[in-house]
Scaffold this active site. Structure first.
Site, PDB file in Angstrom:
ATOM      1  N   THR A 126       0.795  -1.224   0.000  1.00 37.27           N
ATOM      2  CA  THR A 126       0.000   0.000   0.000  1.00 37.27           C
ATOM      3  C   THR A 126       0.831   1.279   0.000  1.00 37.27           C
ATOM      4  O   THR A 126       1.942   1.313   0.552  1.00 37.27           O
ATOM      5  CB  THR A 126      -0.914   0.016   1.249  1.00 37.27           C
ATOM      6  OG1 THR A 126      -1.434   1.331   1.445  1.00 37.27           O
ATOM      7  CG2 THR A 126      -0.171  -0.367   2.516  1.00 37.27           C
ATOM      8  N   GLU A 128       0.282   3.609   1.870  1.00 36.63           N
ATOM      9  CA  GLU A 128       0.443   4.030   3.271  1.00 36.63           C
ATOM     10  C   GLU A 128       1.864   3.774   3.766  1.00 36.63           C
ATOM     11  O   GLU A 128       2.287   4.338   4.769  1.00 36.63           O
ATOM     12  CB  GLU A 128      -0.555   3.301   4.167  1.00 36.63           C
ATOM     13  CG  GLU A 128      -1.954   3.893   4.157  1.00 36.63           C
ATOM     14  CD  GLU A 128      -2.032   5.276   4.801  1.00 36.63           C
ATOM     15  OE1 GLU A 128      -1.618   5.422   5.955  1.00 36.63           O
ATOM     16  OE2 GLU A 128      -2.517   6.209   4.140  1.00 36.63           O
ATOM     17  N   TYR A 150      -0.830   0.507  10.804  1.00 38.34           N
ATOM     18  CA  TYR A 150      -1.227  -0.136   9.535  1.00 38.34           C
ATOM     19  C   TYR A 150      -0.066  -0.078   8.535  1.00 38.34           C
ATOM     20  O   TYR A 150       0.347  -1.100   7.973  1.00 38.34           O
ATOM     21  CB  TYR A 150      -2.467   0.556   8.952  1.00 38.34           C
ATOM     22  CG  TYR A 150      -2.828   0.088   7.556  1.00 38.34           C
ATOM     23  CD1 TYR A 150      -3.541  -1.089   7.358  1.00 38.34           C
ATOM     24  CD2 TYR A 150      -2.439   0.809   6.424  1.00 38.34           C
ATOM     25  CE1 TYR A 150      -3.855  -1.536   6.073  1.00 38.34           C
ATOM     26  CE2 TYR A 150      -2.748   0.377   5.141  1.00 38.34           C
ATOM     27  CZ  TYR A 150      -3.454  -0.796   4.970  1.00 38.34           C
ATOM     28  OH  TYR A 150      -3.760  -1.240   3.700  1.00 38.34           O
ATOM     29  N   LYS A 154       2.223  -3.245   7.115  1.00 36.17           N
ATOM     30  CA  LYS A 154       2.246  -3.522   5.672  1.00 36.17           C
ATOM     31  C   LYS A 154       3.680  -3.445   5.125  1.00 36.17           C
ATOM     32  O   LYS A 154       4.054  -4.202   4.231  1.00 36.17           O
ATOM     33  CB  LYS A 154       1.343  -2.536   4.936  1.00 36.17           C
ATOM     34  CG  LYS A 154      -0.150  -2.864   5.045  1.00 36.17           C
ATOM     35  CD  LYS A 154      -0.540  -4.028   4.141  1.00 36.17           C
ATOM     36  CE  LYS A 154      -2.034  -4.262   4.101  1.00 36.17           C
ATOM     37  NZ  LYS A 154      -2.442  -5.305   3.166  1.00 36.17           N
TER      38      LYS A 154
HETATM   39  P1  NAP Z   1     -11.491  -4.538   2.606  1.00 38.78           P
HETATM   40  O1  NAP Z   1     -12.683  -4.245   1.766  1.00 38.78           O
HETATM   41  O2  NAP Z   1     -11.404  -3.971   3.979  1.00 38.78           O
HETATM   42  O3  NAP Z   1     -11.365  -6.133   2.705  1.00 38.78           O
HETATM   43  C1  NAP Z   1     -10.504  -6.744   3.616  1.00 38.78           C
HETATM   44  C2  NAP Z   1     -10.766  -8.231   3.591  1.00 38.78           C
HETATM   45  O4  NAP Z   1      -9.883  -8.858   4.533  1.00 38.78           O
HETATM   46  C3  NAP Z   1     -12.189  -8.636   4.004  1.00 38.78           C
HETATM   47  O5  NAP Z   1     -12.613  -9.688   3.188  1.00 38.78           O
HETATM   48  C4  NAP Z   1     -11.996  -9.122   5.422  1.00 38.78           C
HETATM   49  O6  NAP Z   1     -12.967 -10.062   5.856  1.00 38.78           O
HETATM   50  C5  NAP Z   1     -10.641  -9.801   5.279  1.00 38.78           C
HETATM   51  N1  NAP Z   1      -9.988 -10.068   6.558  1.00 38.78           N
HETATM   52  C6  NAP Z   1      -9.853  -9.232   7.621  1.00 38.78           C
HETATM   53  N2  NAP Z   1      -9.234  -9.868   8.631  1.00 38.78           N
HETATM   54  C7  NAP Z   1      -8.983 -11.122   8.208  1.00 38.78           C
HETATM   55  C8  NAP Z   1      -8.389 -12.263   8.818  1.00 38.78           C
HETATM   56  N3  NAP Z   1      -7.927 -12.230  10.075  1.00 38.78           N
HETATM   57  N4  NAP Z   1      -8.299 -13.393   8.098  1.00 38.78           N
HETATM   58  C9  NAP Z   1      -8.765 -13.448   6.828  1.00 38.78           C
HETATM   59  N5  NAP Z   1      -9.352 -12.414   6.200  1.00 38.78           N
HETATM   60  C10 NAP Z   1      -9.460 -11.250   6.893  1.00 38.78           C
HETATM   61  O7  NAP Z   1     -10.152  -4.130   1.846  1.00 38.78           O
HETATM   62  P2  NAP Z   1      -9.914  -3.793   0.296  1.00 38.78           P
HETATM   63  O8  NAP Z   1     -10.158  -2.355   0.090  1.00 38.78           O
HETATM   64  O9  NAP Z   1     -10.600  -4.799  -0.538  1.00 38.78           O
HETATM   65  O10 NAP Z   1      -8.345  -3.990   0.195  1.00 38.78           O
HETATM   66  C11 NAP Z   1      -7.781  -5.257  -0.138  1.00 38.78           C
HETATM   67  C12 NAP Z   1      -6.342  -5.293   0.337  1.00 38.78           C
HETATM   68  O11 NAP Z   1      -5.604  -4.253  -0.274  1.00 38.78           O
HETATM   69  C13 NAP Z   1      -6.150  -5.098   1.840  1.00 38.78           C
HETATM   70  O12 NAP Z   1      -5.046  -5.892   2.217  1.00 38.78           O
HETATM   71  C14 NAP Z   1      -5.792  -3.627   1.976  1.00 38.78           C
HETATM   72  O13 NAP Z   1      -5.026  -3.421   3.143  1.00 38.78           O
HETATM   73  C15 NAP Z   1      -4.992  -3.425   0.705  1.00 38.78           C
HETATM   74  N6  NAP Z   1      -5.019  -2.081   0.115  1.00 38.78           N
HETATM   75  C16 NAP Z   1      -6.204  -1.453  -0.128  1.00 38.78           C
HETATM   76  C17 NAP Z   1      -6.217  -0.218  -0.746  1.00 38.78           C
HETATM   77  C18 NAP Z   1      -7.494   0.493  -1.078  1.00 38.78           C
HETATM   78  O14 NAP Z   1      -7.449   1.694  -1.348  1.00 38.78           O
HETATM   79  N7  NAP Z   1      -8.627  -0.196  -1.107  1.00 38.78           N
HETATM   80  C19 NAP Z   1      -4.991   0.379  -1.128  1.00 38.78           C
HETATM   81  C20 NAP Z   1      -3.812  -0.309  -0.884  1.00 38.78           C
HETATM   82  C21 NAP Z   1      -3.840  -1.551  -0.274  1.00 38.78           C
HETATM   83  P3  NAP Z   1     -14.301  -9.607   6.630  1.00 38.78           P
HETATM   84  O15 NAP Z   1     -15.311  -9.308   5.562  1.00 38.78           O
HETATM   85  O16 NAP Z   1     -14.619 -10.831   7.417  1.00 38.78           O
HETATM   86  O17 NAP Z   1     -13.967  -8.415   7.462  1.00 38.78           O
HETATM   87  O1  F7E Z   2      -8.999   8.174   4.531  1.00 41.71           O
HETATM   88  C1  F7E Z   2      -9.262  11.670   5.621  1.00 41.71           C
HETATM   89  C2  F7E Z   2      -8.352  10.732   6.383  1.00 41.71           C
HETATM   90  O2  F7E Z   2      -9.960   6.159   5.614  1.00 41.71           O
HETATM   91  C3  F7E Z   2      -8.535   8.986   3.476  1.00 41.71           C
HETATM   92  C4  F7E Z   2      -7.270   2.170   2.935  1.00 41.71           C
HETATM   93  O3  F7E Z   2      -7.843   1.475   1.859  1.00 41.71           O
HETATM   94  O4  F7E Z   2      -6.132   3.682   1.468  1.00 41.71           O
HETATM   95  C5  F7E Z   2      -7.041   3.617   2.549  1.00 41.71           C
HETATM   96  O5  F7E Z   2      -6.537   4.310   3.668  1.00 41.71           O
HETATM   97  C6  F7E Z   2      -8.204  10.378   4.004  1.00 41.71           C
HETATM   98  C7  F7E Z   2      -7.356  10.369   5.285  1.00 41.71           C
HETATM   99  O6  F7E Z   2      -8.404   5.926   3.617  1.00 41.71           O
HETATM  100  C8  F7E Z   2     -12.504  11.498   7.238  1.00 41.71           C
HETATM  101  O7  F7E Z   2      -7.789  11.370   7.515  1.00 41.71           O
HETATM  102  C9  F7E Z   2     -11.172  13.044   6.526  1.00 41.71           C
HETATM  103  O8  F7E Z   2      -6.365  11.356   5.186  1.00 41.71           O
HETATM  104  O9  F7E Z   2     -10.660   6.755   3.261  1.00 41.71           O
HETATM  105  P1  F7E Z   2      -9.603   6.709   4.281  1.00 41.71           P
HETATM  106  P2  F7E Z   2      -6.846   5.843   3.945  1.00 41.71           P
HETATM  107  O10 F7E Z   2      -6.563   6.102   5.361  1.00 41.71           O
HETATM  108  O11 F7E Z   2      -6.132   6.680   2.930  1.00 41.71           O
HETATM  109  C10 F7E Z   2      -4.837   3.125   1.736  1.00 41.71           C
HETATM  110  C11 F7E Z   2      -3.998   3.244   0.489  1.00 41.71           C
HETATM  111  C12 F7E Z   2      -4.911   1.755   2.304  1.00 41.71           C
HETATM  112  O12 F7E Z   2      -4.013   0.941   2.098  1.00 41.71           O
HETATM  113  C13 F7E Z   2      -5.956   1.498   3.321  1.00 41.71           C
HETATM  114  O13 F7E Z   2      -6.207   0.105   3.463  1.00 41.71           O
HETATM  115  O14 F7E Z   2      -9.418  11.028   4.357  1.00 41.71           O
HETATM  116  N1  F7E Z   2     -10.582  11.856   6.249  1.00 41.71           N
HETATM  117  N2  F7E Z   2     -12.332  12.850   7.132  1.00 41.71           N
HETATM  118  C14 F7E Z   2     -11.394  10.871   6.673  1.00 41.71           C
HETATM  119  N3  F7E Z   2     -11.263   9.536   6.601  1.00 41.71           N
HETATM  120  C15 F7E Z   2     -12.303   8.787   7.095  1.00 41.71           C
HETATM  121  N4  F7E Z   2     -12.226   7.446   6.994  1.00 41.71           N
HETATM  122  N5  F7E Z   2     -13.405   9.362   7.675  1.00 41.71           N
HETATM  123  C16 F7E Z   2     -13.568  10.712   7.770  1.00 41.71           C
HETATM  124  O15 F7E Z   2     -14.563  11.206   8.295  1.00 41.71           O
END
Ligand code: NAP
Ligand code: F7E
Length: 336
Positions: A126, A128, A150, A154
């Site tokens: 990620t 992050e 987090y 990662k």
């Molecule tokens: P998500 O919607 O939060 O899905 C996370 C998945 O992980 C869910 O299916 C969850 O199951 C499962 N999980 C959580 N704890 C687990 C455990 N202990 N054992 C097995 N499975 C578990 O995340 P996403 O947005 O699809 O992201 C997919 C991956 O990409 C994640 O690793 C995330 O950190 C990474 N990532 C996401 C983004 C983004 O912007 N979306 C960017 C960079 C990296 P439950 O349904 O049971 O909770």
């Molecule tokens: O926040 C700001 C917050 O929670 C984005 C995950 O998929 O992407 C995701 O992480 C920004 C942050 O995503 C609120 O402070 C303001 O700066 O949607 P987010 P994230 O933290 O960027 C990365 C790449 C991953 O890997 C992660 O798994 O938005 N923000 N106000 C807020 N965020 C939330 N959630 N709620 C608010 O009210």
């Protein structure tokens, strides 16, 4: 007879798990999805394909279950998408986050390596990991500087992936920037915004409270990003890739785009905790301290040049299309 490729997806119930499952099915794969036991039904995102995939029970926190899942499914490719993925929660649940996001990867790679070193492995790394960024835009050469449990977990997993690659496994780390969709969890800021905007439009909510409106992100569409995961595993050699759009906007800009979809313009008044967004004289957005984080990532902007050149990958969806489709989906869901 041609052999059917078997893929195991952890995190099948999440946003990316559901999209990559659909994509792999369309490519003729046999798909296994690992899900963990939950008290409530976690299958909303995959209800429509549940009869086409093989669901297997397992938890990244439990090495025994992982070993069984690996042996039972005997995969050619593994997409490790399971994670505690909410950055804010990682500050008060750092141990759970580390257990799933780092030790979970450790357990899985250990099992795969012992079972069959030829399995191709995708790790959901990620942006992050860049944290308090040391250069902009961020590429594969940018030093990491995570600022949350987090991001730290990662990064540790990302380093482990490199280690297994040196041991001869085909392991890739996809350094994916934020990607969203109508399937995004409601806690994440984009979906929180689009869902609230839909509710405000339907008279079900008065206003939307947010944290840091100045945070800047490089937001893309999840459908485009899961294609990049697959492309990485089809190359001749394993590597790490940044996947991003190369464009950024603030949370405030995202709010404006979402309101634009329902035909409302936002006028911003005030600063910091006192900032408010007005529409037709009514406060529709305000700032609440409880949504701030102990440590913030203020800016993420990716440079996807390597993925474009080596994978032939391009982000297709525009930001406007993404935001509009999310608001439209929430309107449809709420009108049901
Ligand atoms: P998500 O919607 O939060 O899905 C996370 C998945 O992980 C869910 O299916 C969850 O199951 C499962 N999980 C959580 N704890 C687990 C455990 N202990 N054992 C097995 N499975 C578990 O995340 P996403 O947005 O699809 O992201 C997919 C991956 O990409 C994640 O690793 C995330 O950190 C990474 N990532 C996401 C983004 C983004 O912007 N979306 C960017 C960079 C990296 P439950 O349904 O049971 O909770
Ligand atoms: O926040 C700001 C917050 O929670 C984005 C995950 O998929 O992407 C995701 O992480 C920004 C942050 O995503 C609120 O402070 C303001 O700066 O949607 P987010 P994230 O933290 O960027 C990365 C790449 C991953 O890997 C992660 O798994 O938005 N923000 N106000 C807020 N965020 C939330 N959630 N709620 C608010 O009210």
């Amino acid at each position: 007879m041609t052999k059917v490729t078997k893929a195991l997806i952890t995190g099948i119930t999440g946003q990316d798990g559901a999209y990559i499952a659909e994509s792999l099915l369309s490519k003729g794969y046999q798909v296994f999805g690992m899900y963990r036991r939950r008290a409530t039904d976690p299958f909303d995102n995959i209800d429509h394909i549940k009869n086409k995939i093989n669901l297997v029970s397992g938890d990244l926190c439990d090495g025994h279950s992982i070993q069984e899942v690996v042996e039972e499914t005997n995969p050619d490719e593994v997409y490790n998408l399971g994670a505690q993925s909410f950055v804010k929660v990682s500050f008060n649940q750092p141990h759970v986050t580390r257990d799933i996001n780092f030790y979970g990867v450790d357990r899985l790679l250990h099992s795969l390596f012992r079972f069959n070193k030829k399995i191709r492995f995708y790790q959901a790394s990620t942006s992050e990991m860049f944290g308090d960024v040391l250069e902009t835009p961020q590429s594969e050469f940018t030093p990491f500087n995570p600022v949350s449990p987090y991001g730290e977990a990662k990064l540790a997993a990302h380093e482990l992936v490199k280690e297994y690659r040196k041991r001869g496994m085909f392991c890739c780390g996809g350094i994916l920037f934020n990607h969203e969709s109508p399937r995004r969890g409601l806690q994440f800021v984009t979906r929180k915004i689009t869902h609230s905007v839909a509710k405000i439009h339907l008279g079900l909510q008065d206003k939307l409270s947010l944290g840091n409106l100045n945070a800047e992100r490089d937001w893309g569409h999840a459908i485009d990003y899961v294609e990049a995961m697959w492309l990485m595993l089809q190359q001749d050699t394993p590597d790490d890739y940044v996947i991003a759009t190369g464009k950024k906007i603030t949370v405030r800009d995202f709010v404006e785009l979402a309101f634009k979809k329902i035909g409302r313009e936002i006028e911003w008044v005030g600063e910091g905790l006192d900032e408010k967004g007005y529409s037709n004289g009514q406060v529709v957005v305000d700032v609440d301290e409880k949504f701030f984080r102990p440590n913030e990532v203020n800016l993420l902007l990716g440079d996807p040049s390597k993925a474009k050149k080596e994978l032939g990958w391009e982000p297709r969806a525009s930001l406007e299309d993404l935001v509009f489709s999310m608001v439209q989906n929430d309107l449809t869901l709420l009108e049901k």
